[in-house]
Design a protein around this motif. Sequence first.
Motif, PDB file in Angstrom:
ATOM      1  N   GLY A   1      68.179  79.031 133.580  1.00  0.00           N
ATOM      2  CA  GLY A   1      68.565  80.251 134.282  1.00  0.00           C
ATOM      3  C   GLY A   1      69.141  81.284 133.338  1.00  0.00           C
ATOM      4  N   LEU A   2      69.975  80.822 132.371  1.00  0.00           N
ATOM      5  CA  LEU A   2      70.548  81.733 131.382  1.00  0.00           C
ATOM      6  C   LEU A   2      69.460  82.317 130.485  1.00  0.00           C
ATOM      7  CD1 LEU A   2      73.071  82.972 130.058  1.00  0.00           C
ATOM      8  CD2 LEU A   2      73.225  80.897 128.641  1.00  0.00           C
ATOM      9  N   ALA A   3      68.568  81.420 130.002  1.00  0.00           N
ATOM     10  CA  ALA A   3      67.477  81.897 129.149  1.00  0.00           C
ATOM     11  C   ALA A   3      66.562  82.853 129.908  1.00  0.00           C
ATOM     12  CB  ALA A   3      66.681  80.698 128.622  1.00  0.00           C
ATOM     13  N   ASN A   4      66.370  82.585 131.185  1.00  0.00           N
ATOM     14  CA  ASN A   4      65.531  83.421 132.030  1.00  0.00           C
ATOM     15  C   ASN A   4      66.076  84.848 132.098  1.00  0.00           C
ATOM     16  OD1 ASN A   4      63.442  84.032 133.739  1.00  0.00           O
ATOM     17  ND2 ASN A   4      63.905  82.429 135.214  1.00  0.00           N
ATOM     18  N   SER A   5      67.411  84.945 132.306  1.00  0.00           N
ATOM     19  CA  SER A   5      68.026  86.266 132.425  1.00  0.00           C
ATOM     20  C   SER A   5      68.050  87.006 131.094  1.00  0.00           C
ATOM     21  CB  SER A   5      69.444  86.121 132.963  1.00  0.00           C
ATOM     22  OG  SER A   5      70.243  85.342 132.082  1.00  0.00           O
ATOM     23  N   ILE A   6      68.170  86.271 129.986  1.00  0.00           N
ATOM     24  CA  ILE A   6      68.216  86.911 128.672  1.00  0.00           C
ATOM     25  C   ILE A   6      66.826  87.365 128.242  1.00  0.00           C
ATOM     26  CG2 ILE A   6      68.677  86.528 126.215  1.00  0.00           C
ATOM     27  CD1 ILE A   6      70.931  84.635 127.056  1.00  0.00           C
ATOM     28  N   ALA A   7      65.834  86.473 128.407  1.00  0.00           N
ATOM     29  CA  ALA A   7      64.482  86.770 127.918  1.00  0.00           C
ATOM     30  C   ALA A   7      63.668  87.616 128.892  1.00  0.00           C
ATOM     31  CB  ALA A   7      63.751  85.458 127.629  1.00  0.00           C
ATOM     32  N   GLY A   8      64.140  87.688 130.128  1.00  0.00           N
ATOM     33  CA  GLY A   8      63.401  88.482 131.100  1.00  0.00           C
ATOM     34  C   GLY A   8      62.124  87.820 131.582  1.00  0.00           C
ATOM     35  N   TRP A   9      62.098  86.468 131.589  1.00  0.00           N
ATOM     36  CA  TRP A   9      60.929  85.758 132.106  1.00  0.00           C
ATOM     37  C   TRP A   9      60.833  85.934 133.611  1.00  0.00           C
ATOM     38  CZ3 TRP A   9      62.790  80.787 129.242  1.00  0.00           C
ATOM     39  CH2 TRP A   9      62.621  80.962 127.872  1.00  0.00           C
ATOM     40  N   GLU A  10      59.707  85.481 134.122  1.00  0.00           N
ATOM     41  CA  GLU A  10      59.514  85.523 135.570  1.00  0.00           C
ATOM     42  C   GLU A  10      60.597  84.686 136.238  1.00  0.00           C
ATOM     43  OE1 GLU A  10      56.142  84.363 138.941  1.00  0.00           O
ATOM     44  OE2 GLU A  10      55.730  84.073 136.803  1.00  0.00           O
ATOM     45  N   GLU A  11      61.227  85.229 137.245  1.00  0.00           N
ATOM     46  CA  GLU A  11      62.364  84.584 137.888  1.00  0.00           C
ATOM     47  C   GLU A  11      61.971  83.235 138.495  1.00  0.00           C
ATOM     48  OE1 GLU A  11      65.811  85.491 141.244  1.00  0.00           O
ATOM     49  OE2 GLU A  11      64.307  87.017 140.736  1.00  0.00           O
ATOM     50  N   GLY A  12      62.767  82.214 138.157  1.00  0.00           N
ATOM     51  CA  GLY A  12      62.529  80.884 138.707  1.00  0.00           C
ATOM     52  C   GLY A  12      61.381  80.142 138.080  1.00  0.00           C
ATOM     53  N   LYS A  13      60.832  80.669 136.961  1.00  0.00           N
ATOM     54  CA  LYS A  13      59.669  80.040 136.333  1.00  0.00           C
ATOM     55  C   LYS A  13      59.970  79.695 134.886  1.00  0.00           C
ATOM     56  CE  LYS A  13      56.432  80.659 139.628  1.00  0.00           C
ATOM     57  NZ  LYS A  13      55.536  79.610 140.173  1.00  0.00           N
ATOM     58  N   PHE A  14      59.406  78.572 134.431  1.00  0.00           N
ATOM     59  CA  PHE A  14      59.441  78.201 133.028  1.00  0.00           C
ATOM     60  C   PHE A  14      58.092  77.598 132.681  1.00  0.00           C
ATOM     61  CE2 PHE A  14      60.211  75.054 129.639  1.00  0.00           C
ATOM     62  CZ  PHE A  14      60.708  75.898 128.657  1.00  0.00           C
ATOM     63  N   LEU A  15      57.415  78.229 131.712  1.00  0.00           N
ATOM     64  CA  LEU A  15      56.064  77.820 131.341  1.00  0.00           C
ATOM     65  C   LEU A  15      55.149  77.780 132.569  1.00  0.00           C
ATOM     66  CD1 LEU A  15      56.862  74.939 128.794  1.00  0.00           C
ATOM     67  CD2 LEU A  15      56.385  77.349 128.311  1.00  0.00           C
ATOM     68  N   GLY A  16      55.385  78.699 133.474  1.00  0.00           N
ATOM     69  CA  GLY A  16      54.553  78.795 134.666  1.00  0.00           C
ATOM     70  C   GLY A  16      54.904  77.827 135.772  1.00  0.00           C
ATOM     71  N   LEU A  17      55.961  77.028 135.580  1.00  0.00           N
ATOM     72  CA  LEU A  17      56.358  76.041 136.587  1.00  0.00           C
ATOM     73  C   LEU A  17      57.666  76.458 137.244  1.00  0.00           C
ATOM     74  CD1 LEU A  17      55.698  72.737 134.582  1.00  0.00           C
ATOM     75  CD2 LEU A  17      54.245  73.699 136.380  1.00  0.00           C
TER      76      LEU A  17
END
Length: 761
Positions: A548-564
């Motif tokens: 969640g922290l990396a998501n907010s910093i990197a600006g990835w798609e919310e709730g997703k990691f590597l498309g999952l």
Amino acid sequence: MRINQFLVGLILSVLMLYSCSVKKYIPEDESLYTGSELEIETEEKIDDLKGIQRELEGLFRPSPNSKFLGMYFGLWAHYKGSKEKPGFINRFLKKRFGEEPVYFSRVNPQTTEELMLNRLENNGFFFAETSSEVKRNGKFTSVSYQATLSEPYVLRELKIDRDSLEVDKEIIKLMEESELLPGTRFNLSKLNEERERLDESLKNKGYYNFNPNYLIFEADTNVTDKREFDLFLRFRKNAPENGIIPYKVQKIKIFPNYSVTEDENKLDTVVVDGKDFIQGNLVFKPNLLEQYILLEKEDRYSPLRSRLTSNRLSSIGTYRFVNLRYEELEDSVTHGNLEANIYLSPLTKRSIRAELQGVSKSNNFAGPALNLVYRNRNLFKGGETLSLTGKFGFETQIAGGDLSGLNSIELGLKADLVYPRVIFFVPIKEKFSYSVPKTKMSLGTEYQSRGGLYRLNTFSANYGYFWNANRFVFHEINPISLNVVNLTRTSPEFEEILDSNPFLRRSFEQQFIAGINYTFNYDKLSGRFRTHGVFIGTTLDFAGNALGLANSIAGWEEGKFLGLNYAQYSRGDVDLRYYFRMNEEHTIATRLFGGVGLPYGNSESLPFVKQFFAGGPNSVRAFRIRSLGPGTYRPENTGIGAFFDQAGDIRFEGNIEYRFPIVSVVKGALFMDAGNVWLMNDNEALPGGKFTSDWWSELAVGAGFGMRIDIEFFVIRFDLATPLRVPYLPENERWGNTFDIRSGDWRRENLIFNFAIGYPF
């Protein structure tokens, strides 16, 4: 109910008649000994008077025949089974319950009086008096003992006889921590305990040959007109010289591949930090093995460090035997010298094992499983253990009611690599722990097909540490815990279940779980002679925070990691158990369990595999598998869909069980369970499921009887239970049960049979 009352009354009446008939079996020249009682008189208030009374009552010999509900059932069984033609039933009762009669001719009150008087003198009552009175009542005899306690002798001053040697100075320093203080009553047992304390402390200060018998306490009671005494601590005159000097370790030899057939002089020797590692072919790298040894040259002998060294070497998992021996070398003027020899006999390095298992899981699936395990116990010559496990398992719901056809096929492959030390990016060398912390790396994959409803492919990776802080405390922490779950081939029936419950669909869609978990266990349950057993266990599990922290910093798609989709939650549980052992075979076991999971962030519910459930053989046994909760929710039908709906984010449960022997390896149990699960958030599909302030009114309660085949290393358990309180009924109808055992419908709904492997807690 009337029939049950009649049977109970009939049984009690028969037993009463049996107990009364014991009298006619007592021989003419004998009288049955029924026990003794003790009355103590004192001139003044005595500290620990109850303890003194227990000590004196412990001298009463022999023990009388036992009673059950005031009746001599065991004695009656002995007499009936000793007849000329006793019959099968009487022979069985005698063998199982019979007791040899205890006649008064075996009792010697005068000897008991003398023992009591001696024990009172050992407790400082030098002018006590004892007496006894024999009480006869026909064929039955008892004894009444009286003890009159005078004012006890108390310590005035403690003196140490000399202070010229180093050992004298050590004893003087140790006596500063003594409990033998002025004003304490004379107590021979405490004097012996003090000698043992001094012996243990001196040995840990290097006095290798010291013995508590070298010390003697002498009491002088003629120092004043009062009942006081002076205590003198001195050495016996014949104490040997080598028993009162400290010893140092001058040589340390380690044999990593010891064999009685090898000649030490023909083996290679490698010196690491002053320690000699002697082996032929390289079996264990000396620089790694040295980390487990707490002994150092020029250090004083220490049994504590010796014991810890043996524990640490044993915990590596590579050695079958660890033997630490000391040999005395030529003494110097001021101290003795020792050579420490550590003999290590390795286990077989490689092994392949096939295991056919009977599996009973906490999710109430049970069935056979075949494991093939390859193990290499010393992979890189540093005690590393590599395990490769292939698994095939078929599991089905036992006592599942309407959940027919709910089964599971599992195929798995897992690799575990365990290092018997801490593997960290910064070198860590620990020395004085109870055992060696271990590092574990795991990779695994598993295929699961459940009842034609869906298929799951799971990939997992873990990195963590586990260790025993002492005999009772275990820790495990996994800072990296990854699970990727791929839900495939869902059936139309399962899709309907997911459509009806969006929370459930969400719990299956969270395919990526990344987090950290920690487990703590304090286990003091084992031990046949331990009266009070305690277990405290807790598990903390956090997932998705770093993502969640990396998501907010990197600006990835919310709730997703590597498309999952990834899960975010915090989960914790506490498991408290207490065993009260009345004797070796009768135990009252209790458990209190509480668990809470909090979904947050992009998660509306816990992943399905992390949710709590209630009901089944390891939970509230009067309710079928997953048939409880959440809260007061009751599904319209009890088919497959209910299995997935009836889980929650919160679980609370309490259990009590009385365990007793029946015959040989067959044990019995009477038990009562209470508990339920609840949701953290509202779910429209599960009305009444949310946790509220009156949660206690939504607890389910059940009771029953169990039989267990216990052959020590394997337990097969059968439990039959019935509900006493049903939480999903109207509030004023939850308590009660009609107990109409003649009705087939009642038996189908209210007699719940559970099969499991192992004890429930």
